[in-house]
Design a protein around this motif. Structure first.
Motif, PDB file in Angstrom:
ATOM      1  N   PRO A 114       0.820  -1.216   0.000  1.00 16.57           N
ATOM      2  CA  PRO A 114       0.000   0.000   0.000  1.00 16.57           C
ATOM      3  C   PRO A 114       0.849   1.260   0.000  1.00 16.57           C
ATOM      4  O   PRO A 114       1.918   1.313   0.607  1.00 16.57           O
ATOM      5  N   ALA A 115       0.364   2.268  -0.703  1.00 15.60           N
ATOM      6  CA  ALA A 115       1.045   3.564  -0.780  1.00 15.60           C
ATOM      7  C   ALA A 115      -0.008   4.633  -1.024  1.00 15.60           C
ATOM      8  O   ALA A 115      -1.193   4.328  -1.202  1.00 15.60           O
ATOM      9  N   TYR A 116       0.409   5.897  -1.032  1.00 12.17           N
ATOM     10  CA  TYR A 116      -0.511   6.985  -1.351  1.00 12.17           C
ATOM     11  C   TYR A 116      -0.560   7.128  -2.869  1.00 12.17           C
ATOM     12  O   TYR A 116       0.408   7.588  -3.488  1.00 12.17           O
ATOM     13  N   PRO A 117      -1.663   6.754  -3.515  1.00 14.71           N
ATOM     14  CA  PRO A 117      -1.691   6.652  -4.972  1.00 14.71           C
ATOM     15  C   PRO A 117      -1.512   7.968  -5.712  1.00 14.71           C
ATOM     16  O   PRO A 117      -1.038   7.985  -6.856  1.00 14.71           O
ATOM     17  N   ASP A 118      -1.896   9.099  -5.086  1.00 21.49           N
ATOM     18  CA  ASP A 118      -1.802  10.377  -5.794  1.00 21.49           C
ATOM     19  C   ASP A 118      -0.416  11.010  -5.683  1.00 21.49           C
ATOM     20  O   ASP A 118      -0.134  12.010  -6.339  1.00 21.49           O
ATOM     21  N   MET A 119       0.463  10.437  -4.861  1.00 19.51           N
ATOM     22  CA  MET A 119       1.824  10.960  -4.736  1.00 19.51           C
ATOM     23  C   MET A 119       2.711  10.388  -5.832  1.00 19.51           C
ATOM     24  O   MET A 119       2.513   9.251  -6.279  1.00 19.51           O
TER      25      MET A 119
ATOM     26  N   PHE B  28       6.642  10.229  -2.513  1.00 19.05           N
ATOM     27  CA  PHE B  28       6.312   9.200  -1.528  1.00 19.05           C
ATOM     28  C   PHE B  28       7.558   8.742  -0.771  1.00 19.05           C
ATOM     29  O   PHE B  28       7.557   8.635   0.463  1.00 19.05           O
TER      30      PHE B  28
ATOM     31  N   GLU C  48      -0.427   5.833  -8.655  1.00 15.33           N
ATOM     32  CA  GLU C  48      -1.632   5.194  -9.187  1.00 15.33           C
ATOM     33  C   GLU C  48      -1.536   4.901 -10.680  1.00 15.33           C
ATOM     34  O   GLU C  48      -2.296   4.077 -11.203  1.00 15.33           O
TER      35      GLU C  48
ATOM     36  N   LYS D 294       4.628  -0.734  -8.871  1.00 15.40           N
ATOM     37  CA  LYS D 294       4.099  -0.459  -7.530  1.00 15.40           C
ATOM     38  C   LYS D 294       4.779  -1.350  -6.493  1.00 15.40           C
ATOM     39  O   LYS D 294       5.072  -0.921  -5.371  1.00 15.40           O
TER      40      LYS D 294
ATOM     41  N   GLN E 248      10.598   1.528  -0.260  1.00 15.07           N
ATOM     42  CA  GLN E 248      10.338   2.122   1.052  1.00 15.07           C
ATOM     43  C   GLN E 248      10.816   1.209   2.181  1.00 15.07           C
ATOM     44  O   GLN E 248      11.213   1.686   3.239  1.00 15.07           O
TER      45      GLN E 248
END
Length: 245
Positions: free
Chosen positions: A91-96, A101, A138, A145, A152
């Motif tokens: 999982p990650a922040y899709p809009d970054m 990120f 995203e 992804k 990370q």
């Protein structure tokens, strides 16, 4: 050898009190620096639940995990600082963007200024993410992804890595690169790899633990486990020990 990870009697059940389902049933094992452990089992065996407990994301009903001398229950911040965790689904922040990120992860990990920029660049270089650095997450393929998730986990150069299906969604060339990276890091880290791909165990692991119904049913080097089947095939060993659990 230095014990980097000690898993001690982990137990976890889910469901209402009158219908509890045991997911992990007293798992114990140790990992030293330089070990790459293949963590195997059929779907529902308890692999991801075990990893979440080891990383402090899920509280066990009993037992604990000790990471580089830090108990994940009594010293969670110290334990987590010594861990790099690639969860299922990454999982990650899709809009970054990828760069934003990873910069955010660097800040969360306590890095600043030039040190943070260096950590981000090294992590992107190891996972071959430079070409998509400025793309929103995203918009990336599943394989990219997954590589962001791996980056990370590596960013703070932890001594223990917990990787849940690290090559899931990667093409053959990407799988080769990730396995090569794992082997390069192995000398200075203890690494746990949850995988359904038995060839991955042969490719990178020094040891394999097979679990079924939340319990360990086999533990040994890939060669030692392979010797348990007349065919010498790891797939046959896996089928036999999980079917009889």
């Amino acid at each position: 050898m230095t014990t980097a990870l000690s898993v001690r009697g982990l137990k976890k059940s889910f469901g209402p009190p009158d219908a509890r389902k045991t997911a992990v049933d007293g798992l114990s094992f140790e990992l030293n620096q330089g070990d790459v452990l293949g963590f195997l089992g059929p779907n529902g065996a308890g692999k991801s639940t075990t990893m979440k407990m080891v990383c402090g994301f899920l509280a066990p009903d009993a037992g604990t995990a000790v990471v580089c001398g830090h108990d994940v229950l009594t010293a969670p911040i110290a334990a987590k600082s010594a861990l790099g965790y690639l969860p299922e689904g990454a999982p990650a922040y899709p809009d970054m963007t990828v760069l934003a990120f990873l910069d955010f992860i660097g800040a969360v990990r306590g890095f600043d200024g030039a040190a943070r920029r260096d950590r981000v660049q090294i992590a992107m270089g190891k996972t071959r993410l430079e070409e998509v650095a400025h793309q929103p997450i995203e918009t990336l393929s599943k394989g990219f992804k997954r590589r962001v998730g791996l980056a990370q986990a590596l960013l703070h150069d932890p001594p223990v890595l917990i990787l849940d299906e690290p090559t899931d969604g990667l093409d053959p060339n990407q799988k080769f690169e990730v396995r090569k990276l794992i082997k390069e890091m192995a000398a200075t880290k203890a690494i746990v790899i949850s995988t359904h791909i038995l060839e991955e165990v042969d490719a990178v692991c020094t040891r394999a633990v097979i679990i079924a119904r939340g319990r360990i049913v086999a533990d040994g080097t890939p060669d030692a486990l392979r010797s348990r089947a007349p065919s010498g095939n790891l797939d046959d060993v896996f089928r036999e020990v999980t079917a009889n659990a």
